[in-house]
Design an enzyme around this catalytic site. Sequence first.
Site, PDB file in Angstrom:
ATOM      1  N   ASP A  67       0.715  -1.390  -0.162  1.00 30.51           N
ATOM      2  CA  ASP A  67       0.071  -0.194   0.336  1.00 30.51           C
ATOM      3  C   ASP A  67       1.141   1.466  -0.270  1.00 30.51           C
ATOM      4  O   ASP A  67       2.236   0.899   0.035  1.00 30.51           O
ATOM      5  CB  ASP A  67      -0.831   0.254   1.037  1.00 30.51           C
ATOM      6  CG  ASP A  67      -0.026  -0.376   2.387  1.00 30.51           C
ATOM      7  OD1 ASP A  67       1.044  -0.364   2.877  1.00 30.51           O
ATOM      8  OD2 ASP A  67      -0.945  -0.826   3.088  1.00 30.51           O
ATOM      9  N   ASN A 136      -7.719  -3.034  14.072  1.00 31.82           N
ATOM     10  CA  ASN A 136      -9.236  -3.303  14.052  1.00 31.82           C
ATOM     11  C   ASN A 136      -8.824  -4.445  12.842  1.00 31.82           C
ATOM     12  O   ASN A 136      -9.946  -5.222  12.376  1.00 31.82           O
ATOM     13  CB  ASN A 136      -9.581  -2.376  13.134  1.00 31.82           C
ATOM     14  CG  ASN A 136      -8.827  -1.635  11.987  1.00 31.82           C
ATOM     15  OD1 ASN A 136      -8.196  -2.114  11.302  1.00 31.82           O
ATOM     16  ND2 ASN A 136      -9.975  -0.688  11.649  1.00 31.82           N
ATOM     17  N   HIS A 138      -7.544  -4.322  10.035  1.00 33.46           N
ATOM     18  CA  HIS A 138      -7.065  -4.398   8.738  1.00 33.46           C
ATOM     19  C   HIS A 138      -5.589  -4.812   8.060  1.00 33.46           C
ATOM     20  O   HIS A 138      -4.730  -4.807   9.127  1.00 33.46           O
ATOM     21  CB  HIS A 138      -6.831  -3.367   8.119  1.00 33.46           C
ATOM     22  CG  HIS A 138      -5.807  -1.668   8.752  1.00 33.46           C
ATOM     23  ND1 HIS A 138      -6.318  -1.058   9.717  1.00 33.46           N
ATOM     24  CD2 HIS A 138      -4.435  -2.199   8.134  1.00 33.46           C
ATOM     25  CE1 HIS A 138      -4.896  -0.466   9.672  1.00 33.46           C
ATOM     26  NE2 HIS A 138      -4.212  -1.047   9.192  1.00 33.46           N
ATOM     27  N   GLU A 143     -10.052  -1.755   4.812  1.00 38.52           N
ATOM     28  CA  GLU A 143     -10.415  -1.405   6.506  1.00 38.52           C
ATOM     29  C   GLU A 143     -11.398  -2.233   7.056  1.00 38.52           C
ATOM     30  O   GLU A 143     -12.197  -3.273   5.621  1.00 38.52           O
ATOM     31  CB  GLU A 143     -10.339   0.127   6.855  1.00 38.52           C
ATOM     32  CG  GLU A 143      -9.592   0.202   6.309  1.00 38.52           C
ATOM     33  CD  GLU A 143      -9.101   1.413   7.693  1.00 38.52           C
ATOM     34  OE1 GLU A 143      -9.324   0.584   8.950  1.00 38.52           O
ATOM     35  OE2 GLU A 143      -8.031   1.927   7.491  1.00 38.52           O
TER      36      GLU A 143
HETATM   37  C1  GLP Z   1      -0.384   0.114   8.881  1.00 42.97           C
HETATM   38  C2  GLP Z   1      -0.150  -0.535   7.291  1.00 42.97           C
HETATM   39  C3  GLP Z   1      -0.564  -2.186   7.512  1.00 42.97           C
HETATM   40  C4  GLP Z   1       0.111  -2.272   8.798  1.00 42.97           C
HETATM   41  C5  GLP Z   1      -0.287  -1.397   9.796  1.00 42.97           C
HETATM   42  C6  GLP Z   1       0.030  -2.127  11.186  1.00 42.97           C
HETATM   43  O1  GLP Z   1      -2.341   0.242   8.878  1.00 42.97           O
HETATM   44  N1  GLP Z   1      -0.390   0.121   5.844  1.00 42.97           N
HETATM   45  O2  GLP Z   1       0.253  -2.349   6.460  1.00 42.97           O
HETATM   46  O3  GLP Z   1       0.244  -3.895   8.978  1.00 42.97           O
HETATM   47  O4  GLP Z   1      -0.009  -0.303   9.776  1.00 42.97           O
HETATM   48  O5  GLP Z   1       0.981  -1.433  11.590  1.00 42.97           O
HETATM   49  P1  GLP Z   1       2.110  -1.834  13.102  1.00 42.97           P
HETATM   50  O6  GLP Z   1       2.605  -3.021  12.712  1.00 42.97           O
HETATM   51  O7  GLP Z   1       2.626  -0.312  12.955  1.00 42.97           O
HETATM   52  O8  GLP Z   1       1.196  -2.234  13.854  1.00 42.97           O
END
Ligand code: GLP
Length: 241
Positions: A67, A136, A138, A143
Amino acid sequence: MKIIRAKDYNDMSRKAANIISAQVILKPDSVLGLATGSSPIGIYEQLIKWYNKGDVDFGACTTFNLDEYRGLTADHDQSYHYFMHKNFFDAINVPAERINLPDGAQLDAERECARYDAAIRAAGGIDLQLLGMGLNGHIGFNEPDEFFSKGTHCVDLTESTIEANKRFFASADDVPRQAYTMGVQTIMLARRIVIVVSGENKADIVRQAFFGPVTPRVPATILQLHTDVSVVADEAALSKC
Ligand code: GLP
């Protein structure tokens, strides 16, 4: 679905890095799906160490990131382009022309998403997709929703995601409201998936995502239906399972 228990974040990172390096050693021209966020940083650090020792070589790999924020240019220090170069690409030898991320500067969403999906198809699909998971449930920026998404598309970020990601920006107002993300179907088409989760704040969502009913309200639940998924999680993240 294989659950691989790790002691802590470092152990989780080493175990997941082992799976990725084995993939690249066995298939040097692997197509790797990569992720951002704090969860995979330790994996990238570990892979860089092994690369520097000559244990793994990324020279024939192709990469596709999950992304990118819509509206951020590649040189913006909060773009995922920037993150990936700083935390991984600048330290290893994936050729620049085989590094792929959605282009946040291309504001024509339909065009950009179609281009990205075509590039993934042209590369022969993803051999191994690395994922983190949002609070959540995702994955990428898919989402909670009524439906599972298909290909790469443009999403409106939820308040919870904006809140979780504002720590990287000067303020919540600076967090982009939209992002381009591979769809759930794109992710599910990867031949192998490795998802890493760490920390007590993810314990509730880990339980729902990997042990609860499959629902687009918790996008990561669909991974339960994939035939080759490894969940690498630390004790804190697994503490409610
Ligand atoms: C972001 C990214 C996701 C990632 C998520 C969790 O929203 N787009 O790909 O998995 O955050 O992030 P973290 O690993 O910092 O908890």
